[in-house]
Design a protein around this motif. Structure first.
Motif, short mmCIF file in Angstrom:
data_model
loop_
_atom_site.label_atom_id
_atom_site.label_comp_id
_atom_site.label_asym_id
_atom_site.label_seq_id
_atom_site.Cartn_x
_atom_site.Cartn_y
_atom_site.Cartn_z
N GLY A 30 -40.86 17.93 2.42
CA GLY A 30 -41.15 16.73 3.19
C GLY A 30 -42.42 16.86 4.01
O GLY A 30 -43.20 17.79 3.85
N LYS A 31 -42.62 15.89 4.86
CA LYS A 31 -43.79 15.86 5.74
C LYS A 31 -43.33 15.70 7.18
O LYS A 31 -42.28 15.11 7.42
N ILE A 112 -34.69 4.55 19.45
CA ILE A 112 -36.03 5.13 19.37
C ILE A 112 -36.30 5.41 17.90
O ILE A 112 -35.49 6.03 17.22
N LEU A 113 -37.44 4.94 17.42
CA LEU A 113 -37.80 5.12 16.02
C LEU A 113 -39.07 5.95 15.93
O LEU A 113 -40.12 5.57 16.45
N PHE A 114 -38.96 7.11 15.29
CA PHE A 114 -40.10 8.00 15.06
C PHE A 114 -40.63 7.72 13.67
O PHE A 114 -39.89 7.79 12.70
N ASP A 118 -41.14 4.50 5.18
CA ASP A 118 -39.82 4.74 4.62
C ASP A 118 -39.74 6.14 4.01
O ASP A 118 -40.65 6.58 3.32
N GLY A 119 -38.64 6.82 4.28
CA GLY A 119 -38.45 8.18 3.81
C GLY A 119 -38.96 9.22 4.79
O GLY A 119 -38.69 10.40 4.64
N TYR A 120 -39.73 8.79 5.79
CA TYR A 120 -40.30 9.71 6.78
C TYR A 120 -40.03 9.22 8.20
O TYR A 120 -40.82 9.46 9.10
N TRP A 162 -28.52 10.46 15.16
CA TRP A 162 -29.85 10.65 14.57
C TRP A 162 -29.72 10.27 13.10
O TRP A 162 -28.85 10.78 12.40
N THR A 163 -30.59 9.38 12.63
CA THR A 163 -30.54 8.93 11.25
C THR A 163 -31.90 9.06 10.62
O THR A 163 -32.88 8.50 11.13
N PHE A 164 -31.99 9.78 9.51
CA PHE A 164 -33.24 9.86 8.76
C PHE A 164 -33.28 8.68 7.81
O PHE A 164 -32.32 8.40 7.11
N LYS A 165 -34.41 7.98 7.79
CA LYS A 165 -34.53 6.76 6.98
C LYS A 165 -35.68 6.86 6.01
O LYS A 165 -36.69 7.38 6.29
#
Length: 165
Positions: A30-31, A112-114, A118-120, A162-165
């Motif tokens: 990933g990045k 809070i959205l980091f 999409d995907g990162y 915490w959710t990875f999207k």
């Protein structure tokens, strides 16, 4: 611990040999998520967030002074977990009242959205968050703000997700 003498290619272990655990080289996937593209939403109002500091405390304590036959502590006490932290950002003076109006000292849903690809992306949600009165500091054309928070549970241990999207 038992070490087989035939493990080492030279025919066994010798005094002074160093024994290390197997630690394979890590593979990065990933990045990194770009923190400069981070937003905070409180009560439906979204602004850019500069920093987020979070402290998790599990409140587990060993009973150190317990007298046991083994000579070591064998029990522990557990209190409620706490999640606290600080949010920081900056706003234009005209946005300060709109952003904080009615929030200070209350419980609000905070998201809070980091990142924004999409995907990162990583989304950090607190359905019930007690927000303290913000500290405001003049910084040229902006006003820097900082406020402490405590994440509270709605049902059980769900005070933060915490959710990875």
């Amino acid at each position: 611990m038992t070490i087989s003498p035939g493990v080492k290619a030279s025919g066994g272990w010798a005094t002074g040999d160093v024994i290390r655990g197997y630690l394979p080289a890590p593979t990065k996937i990933g990045k990194p998520i770009e923190s400069r593209k981070t937003t905070i939403t409180i009560g439906g109002v979204t602004k850019v967030l500069m920093t987020l500091d979070v402290t998790f405390a599990d409140k587990i304590q060993m009973v150190d002074d317990e007298m046991t036959t083994s000579g070591f502590p064998e029990a522990y006490g557990e209190d409620r977990r706490t999640i606290k932290g600080t949010l920081k950002g900056h706003l234009r003076p005209a946005d300060v009242q709109r952003f904080f109006d009615g929030f200070e000292g209350t419980e609000q849903a905070v998201s809070i959205l980091f990142g924004n690809t999409d995907g990162y992306k990583l989304q950090h949600d607190m359905a019930r968050c007690r927000i303290q009165v913000p500290k405001l500091t003049n910084n040229g054309p902006f006003i820097d703000w900082s406020c402490d928070f405590a994440a509270l549970e709605v049902n059980g241990e769900d005070s933060m997700t915490w959710t990875f999207k």
